[in-house]
Design a protein around this motif. Structure first.
Motif, PDB file in Angstrom:
ATOM      1  N   ARG A 179       0.838  -1.208   0.000  1.00 38.69           N
ATOM      2  CA  ARG A 179       0.000   0.000   0.000  1.00 38.69           C
ATOM      3  C   ARG A 179       0.873   1.258   0.000  1.00 38.69           C
ATOM      4  O   ARG A 179       0.584   2.232  -0.691  1.00 38.69           O
ATOM      5  CB  ARG A 179      -0.924   0.011   1.226  1.00 38.69           C
ATOM      6  CG  ARG A 179      -2.132  -0.907   1.104  1.00 38.69           C
ATOM      7  CD  ARG A 179      -3.163  -0.611   2.176  1.00 38.69           C
ATOM      8  NE  ARG A 179      -2.642  -0.889   3.518  1.00 38.69           N
ATOM      9  CZ  ARG A 179      -2.725  -2.075   4.113  1.00 38.69           C
ATOM     10  NH1 ARG A 179      -3.325  -3.085   3.491  1.00 38.69           N
ATOM     11  NH2 ARG A 179      -2.248  -2.247   5.313  1.00 38.69           N
ATOM     12  N   TYR A 180       1.943   1.219   0.748  1.00 40.30           N
ATOM     13  CA  TYR A 180       2.814   2.385   0.909  1.00 40.30           C
ATOM     14  C   TYR A 180       3.469   2.798  -0.398  1.00 40.30           C
ATOM     15  O   TYR A 180       3.675   3.990  -0.654  1.00 40.30           O
ATOM     16  CB  TYR A 180       3.888   2.057   1.954  1.00 40.30           C
ATOM     17  CG  TYR A 180       4.621   3.262   2.488  1.00 40.30           C
ATOM     18  CD1 TYR A 180       3.989   4.168   3.347  1.00 40.30           C
ATOM     19  CD2 TYR A 180       5.948   3.500   2.144  1.00 40.30           C
ATOM     20  CE1 TYR A 180       4.674   5.277   3.846  1.00 40.30           C
ATOM     21  CE2 TYR A 180       6.646   4.600   2.636  1.00 40.30           C
ATOM     22  CZ  TYR A 180       6.001   5.486   3.487  1.00 40.30           C
ATOM     23  OH  TYR A 180       6.668   6.581   3.977  1.00 40.30           O
ATOM     24  N   VAL A 181       3.787   1.798  -1.247  1.00 44.54           N
ATOM     25  CA  VAL A 181       4.456   2.110  -2.528  1.00 44.54           C
ATOM     26  C   VAL A 181       3.487   2.068  -3.707  1.00 44.54           C
ATOM     27  O   VAL A 181       3.895   1.970  -4.859  1.00 44.54           O
ATOM     28  CB  VAL A 181       5.638   1.142  -2.788  1.00 44.54           C
ATOM     29  CG1 VAL A 181       6.678   1.265  -1.707  1.00 44.54           C
ATOM     30  CG2 VAL A 181       5.157  -0.303  -2.913  1.00 44.54           C
ATOM     31  N   ASN A 182       2.170   2.116  -3.417  1.00 49.32           N
ATOM     32  CA  ASN A 182       1.120   2.201  -4.449  1.00 49.32           C
ATOM     33  C   ASN A 182       0.977   0.925  -5.291  1.00 49.32           C
ATOM     34  O   ASN A 182       0.435   0.968  -6.401  1.00 49.32           O
ATOM     35  CB  ASN A 182       1.385   3.379  -5.390  1.00 49.32           C
ATOM     36  CG  ASN A 182       1.519   4.697  -4.649  1.00 49.32           C
ATOM     37  OD1 ASN A 182       0.726   4.977  -3.748  1.00 49.32           O
ATOM     38  ND2 ASN A 182       2.521   5.489  -4.988  1.00 49.32           N
ATOM     39  N   ALA A 183       1.461  -0.217  -4.773  1.00 42.60           N
ATOM     40  CA  ALA A 183       1.299  -1.481  -5.499  1.00 42.60           C
ATOM     41  C   ALA A 183      -0.036  -2.137  -5.194  1.00 42.60           C
ATOM     42  O   ALA A 183      -0.517  -2.974  -5.959  1.00 42.60           O
ATOM     43  CB  ALA A 183       2.438  -2.440  -5.152  1.00 42.60           C
ATOM     44  N   GLN A 211       7.829  -3.227 -11.324  1.00 44.43           N
ATOM     45  CA  GLN A 211       8.652  -2.259 -10.596  1.00 44.43           C
ATOM     46  C   GLN A 211       8.052  -1.940  -9.235  1.00 44.43           C
ATOM     47  O   GLN A 211       8.763  -1.861  -8.228  1.00 44.43           O
ATOM     48  CB  GLN A 211       8.772  -0.987 -11.437  1.00 44.43           C
ATOM     49  CG  GLN A 211       9.988  -0.151 -11.145  1.00 44.43           C
ATOM     50  CD  GLN A 211      11.278  -0.847 -11.535  1.00 44.43           C
ATOM     51  OE1 GLN A 211      11.927  -1.423 -10.678  1.00 44.43           O
ATOM     52  NE2 GLN A 211      11.634  -0.795 -12.810  1.00 44.43           N
ATOM     53  N   LEU A 212       6.740  -1.771  -9.197  1.00 48.23           N
ATOM     54  CA  LEU A 212       6.069  -1.499  -7.923  1.00 48.23           C
ATOM     55  C   LEU A 212       6.202  -2.677  -6.969  1.00 48.23           C
ATOM     56  O   LEU A 212       6.365  -2.485  -5.756  1.00 48.23           O
ATOM     57  CB  LEU A 212       4.588  -1.173  -8.169  1.00 48.23           C
ATOM     58  CG  LEU A 212       4.304   0.164  -8.873  1.00 48.23           C
ATOM     59  CD1 LEU A 212       2.826   0.297  -9.192  1.00 48.23           C
ATOM     60  CD2 LEU A 212       4.761   1.342  -8.005  1.00 48.23           C
ATOM     61  N   LEU A 213       6.147  -3.891  -7.502  1.00 46.03           N
ATOM     62  CA  LEU A 213       6.343  -5.081  -6.661  1.00 46.03           C
ATOM     63  C   LEU A 213       7.768  -5.116  -6.105  1.00 46.03           C
ATOM     64  O   LEU A 213       7.984  -5.516  -4.957  1.00 46.03           O
ATOM     65  CB  LEU A 213       6.064  -6.354  -7.472  1.00 46.03           C
ATOM     66  CG  LEU A 213       4.598  -6.642  -7.806  1.00 46.03           C
ATOM     67  CD1 LEU A 213       4.485  -7.864  -8.711  1.00 46.03           C
ATOM     68  CD2 LEU A 213       3.786  -6.872  -6.533  1.00 46.03           C
ATOM     69  N   ALA A 214       8.725  -4.665  -6.919  1.00 46.16           N
ATOM     70  CA  ALA A 214      10.115  -4.621  -6.452  1.00 46.16           C
ATOM     71  C   ALA A 214      10.270  -3.610  -5.322  1.00 46.16           C
ATOM     72  O   ALA A 214      11.006  -3.835  -4.348  1.00 46.16           O
ATOM     73  CB  ALA A 214      11.053  -4.270  -7.609  1.00 46.16           C
ATOM     74  N   GLU A 260      18.270   2.280 -12.479  1.00 47.00           N
ATOM     75  CA  GLU A 260      17.382   2.556 -13.621  1.00 47.00           C
ATOM     76  C   GLU A 260      15.941   2.161 -13.290  1.00 47.00           C
ATOM     77  O   GLU A 260      15.224   1.610 -14.124  1.00 47.00           O
ATOM     78  CB  GLU A 260      17.859   1.787 -14.861  1.00 47.00           C
ATOM     79  CG  GLU A 260      19.309   2.018 -15.232  1.00 47.00           C
ATOM     80  CD  GLU A 260      19.538   3.410 -15.780  1.00 47.00           C
ATOM     81  OE1 GLU A 260      18.576   4.179 -15.886  1.00 47.00           O
ATOM     82  OE2 GLU A 260      20.704   3.722 -16.094  1.00 47.00           O
ATOM     83  N   ALA A 261      15.504   2.443 -12.060  1.00 47.94           N
ATOM     84  CA  ALA A 261      14.209   1.945 -11.595  1.00 47.94           C
ATOM     85  C   ALA A 261      13.025   2.632 -12.261  1.00 47.94           C
ATOM     86  O   ALA A 261      11.890   2.184 -12.113  1.00 47.94           O
ATOM     87  CB  ALA A 261      14.104   2.115 -10.076  1.00 47.94           C
ATOM     88  N   THR A 262      13.253   3.707 -12.995  1.00 46.36           N
ATOM     89  CA  THR A 262      12.134   4.406 -13.636  1.00 46.36           C
ATOM     90  C   THR A 262      12.234   4.385 -15.156  1.00 46.36           C
ATOM     91  O   THR A 262      11.581   5.165 -15.833  1.00 46.36           O
ATOM     92  CB  THR A 262      12.081   5.872 -13.150  1.00 46.36           C
ATOM     93  OG1 THR A 262      13.349   6.492 -13.438  1.00 46.36           O
ATOM     94  CG2 THR A 262      11.819   5.943 -11.662  1.00 46.36           C
ATOM     95  N   SER A 263      13.068   3.490 -15.697  1.00 48.81           N
ATOM     96  CA  SER A 263      13.204   3.418 -17.158  1.00 48.81           C
ATOM     97  C   SER A 263      12.027   2.661 -17.771  1.00 48.81           C
ATOM     98  O   SER A 263      11.475   1.738 -17.168  1.00 48.81           O
ATOM     99  CB  SER A 263      14.513   2.704 -17.529  1.00 48.81           C
ATOM    100  OG  SER A 263      15.614   3.450 -17.086  1.00 48.81           O
TER     101      SER A 263
END
Length: 595
Positions: free
Chosen positions: A465-469, A497-500, A516-519
């Motif tokens: 929830r905190y990271v919007n996943a 990425q959200l799961l990571a 490169e987490a937002t590529s």
């Protein structure tokens, strides 16, 4: 070295059908189950005695009971014979079961040992060895060894016992006819030597050909997207067809070689029996020998040639096992990742400053990837590292986690050299989110928890929830219990990425590294990811490696790497004002976005 050369080298590592050095090591795995092998040997010799007794009893029945019309004794002999056959069946069944039981346990132990050792090997080992080949070692090669433990080691004793027992009984029955029979053995010996020399080359060709087929299949399935994208299905098939034909020819050569050996041996056996009947038949006619003795001798000749007939199959298994064992031992003999560290990080120490001091690093020899790199990340702050491809950005992550060791300089966390810290303790303190997120097959919640029992369902869901996943997870049919396909192929790049991020937060590392987490993320998902990043990096020592300069403008410090060196550093505004490399990179991206 090319893949073709690797295949040739690997398939030719063992040309011996028997290697005492390898066999000694293989027997060590069987040592633990010595009592099972002893039991199998007892059952085996019991079954062998039954096999040897049957022709002898038949000979007695013919000469002493049928010829003399002794019906009551013949009936008793019939009962004894049925009991003997039943006993032979039971002994053979027990021997096969005990051997298979021991063999499966040995292979289980070898497979577990190889897998466990692979997990301890440095990443550089996996850089040099294709995944498909390592999978083959753990599956196919270990199964090949099972055939040796169950079909060769103990059964060879039975073969020798039958050969020796049959010859002894034949000499007791009639020595002159036995000598005539044994006159065929030199011919059999010559044929066996010829077969052995021939099959060695044939077998090596087959192994090389199948390795090429496996390599081609693995490569083409992995690259199917590119093949279809460029319409290369036809030339690709033609290339594979050529490899397939080479394997077909090699396999047919093997079939012909094996196919010739058995019929030739059977022909020699038949000629030996004919010679025995010709000599022995005359003696039966002139009453100088009983017919039952001749009958028994003929049966013993069949028994005598049976192990020789099986020799081709056993030789093939033995040669396969020697090659398979050598490849397995090549893995086991590769030194595990060294860990000279003795210290363990506590939460306070791990959350301290990170400092690279005059770090030099090369993957190979002195082909330096990083050259005299120095920078500091204050505790709880965020720094970003940018630069062209090949500048050495990802190498910094590998070095911080000690996946590779530096050649010169120091890497310190809270003034402690990371070489003095246990790798497990160090890596527990570092959370890494890569550009290419790896998801394991299984349930979604297991991919966040990664078998860490201390992470409860409540903590896991709170992190998501905190990271919007949680938004996309809640829309899945099974929620957190949703099945994940291989590599998470049913999820988008942004979802993975959200799961990571959820995984990283659930483990609550002191140091966070984003590679490169937002590529390659769509705009809507990027907004969610940027919000998650803000939450993740708050009060946490963070290193961000990025291509998109717009995502790192709020970093406390930005380091520009160029050709393995720190070219410039400062805040976003400071670097723009300096109008150096960072300014050029920013302008280029800005123009591309506007275009």
């Amino acid at each position: 070295m090319s893949e073709e050369n690797n295949i040739m080298q690997e398939e030719e590592i063992s040309e011996k059908a028997y290697d005492s050095r390898l066999m000694k090591r293989l027997l060590k795995f069987a040592k633990k189950y010595w009592y099972l092998f002893l039991l199998a040997v007892i059952f085996l010799f019991a079954a062998t005695l039954v096999d040897l007794a049957r022709p002898y009893l038949m000979g007695i029945a013919i000469d002493d009971y049928i010829k003399k019309s002794n019906i009551s004794a013949l009936n008793r002999m019939g009962i004894y014979f049925v009991l003997l056959v039943a006993a032979g069946f039971v002994f053979n069944l027990l021997q096969i079961y005990v051997l298979s039981y021991a063999g499966q346990y040995i292979i289980y132990n070898i497979r577990q040992l190889v897998f466990s050792h692979l997990q301890k090997l440095p990443l550089s080992y996996f850089d040099r060895n294709p995944i498909g080949r390592l999978v083959t070692r753990i599956t196919n090669d270990t199964e090949t060894l099972n055939d040796m433990y169950t079909n060769v080691l103990i059964t060879l004793l039975k073969d020798f016992a039958i050969l020796l027992g049959a010859v002894i009984i034949m000499f007791r029955l009639n020595s002159s006819l036995t000598w005539i029979t044994l006159a065929a053995m030199p011919v059999v010996l010559i044929l066996t030597v010829i077969f052995r020399l021939r099959i060695r080359k044939v077998y090596r060709n087959v192994r090389t050909a199948i390795a090429r087929v496996n390599s081609a299949i693995s490569e083409n399935i992995s690259g199917m997207r590119i093949i279809q994208l460029f319409n290369k299905e036809k030339p690709n098939f033609e290339r594979f067809n050529k490899i397939g034909k080479a394997y077909y020819k090699a396999s047919m050569n093997e079939v012909v070689t094996f196919g010739l050996f058995r019929p030739v041996i059977e022909m020699v056996a038949s000629l030996t029996i004919a010679l025995l009947i010709w000599n022995g038949g005359g003696k039966v006619i002139d009453n100088s020998m009983e017919f039952g003795v001749l009958y028994a001798l003929i049966n013993y000749i069949s028994l005598l040639f049976q192990p020789i007939n099986d020799l081709a199959e056993k030789y093939n298994i033995l040669q396969s096992s020697m090659a398979a064992s050598e490849r397995i031992f090549m893995i086991l003999d590769t030194p595990a990742e060294e860990d000279a560290g003795s210290l363990e990080f506590d939460a306070e120490a791990a959350a301290g400053d990170i400092e690279f001091k005059n770090v030099w690093f090369a993957y190979n020899d002195e082909n330096w990837v990083l050259k005299d790199v120095s920078f500091r990340v204050p505790a709880g702050r965020t720094i970003a590292i940018v630069g062209h491809t090949g500048a050495g950005k990802t190498s910094i992550i590998n070095l911080l986690s000690r996946f590779y060791e530096i050649q010169r300089g120091e890497i310190l966390i809270n003034s402690i050299n990371i070489k003095d810290v246990q790798k497990a303790s160090l890596r527990k303190a570092i959370g890494v989110v890569l550009q290419d997120v790896f998801l394991f097959s299984g349930r979604l919640n297991d991919n966040i928890r990664l078998n860490e029992e201390s992470i409860t369902d409540e903590k896991l869901q709170e992190a998501a929830r905190y990271v919007n996943a949680d938004g996309f997870i809640s829309r899945l049919p099974n929620g957190y219990n949703e099945e994940v396909m291989e590599r998470g192929s049913t999820f988008s790049s942004g979802q993975r990425q959200l799961l990571a991020f959820a995984r990283a937060l659930a483990f609550d590392p002191a140091i966070l590294v984003l590679d490169e987490a937002t590529s390659n993320i769509d705009t809507e998902t990027e907004i969610l990811i940027q919000d998650a990043l803000t939450k993740l990096t708050k009060n946490r020592t963070t290193i961000v490696i990025a291509h998109r300069l717009s995502t790192i403008q709020h970093a406390d410090k930005i380091i520009v790497l160029h050709k393995g060196k720190v070219h410039e550093s400062g805040t976003h505004q400071e670097l723009l004002a300096a109008k150096g490399m960072y300014y050029s990179l920013y302008q280029l991206q800005y123009q591309q976005q506007n275009a």
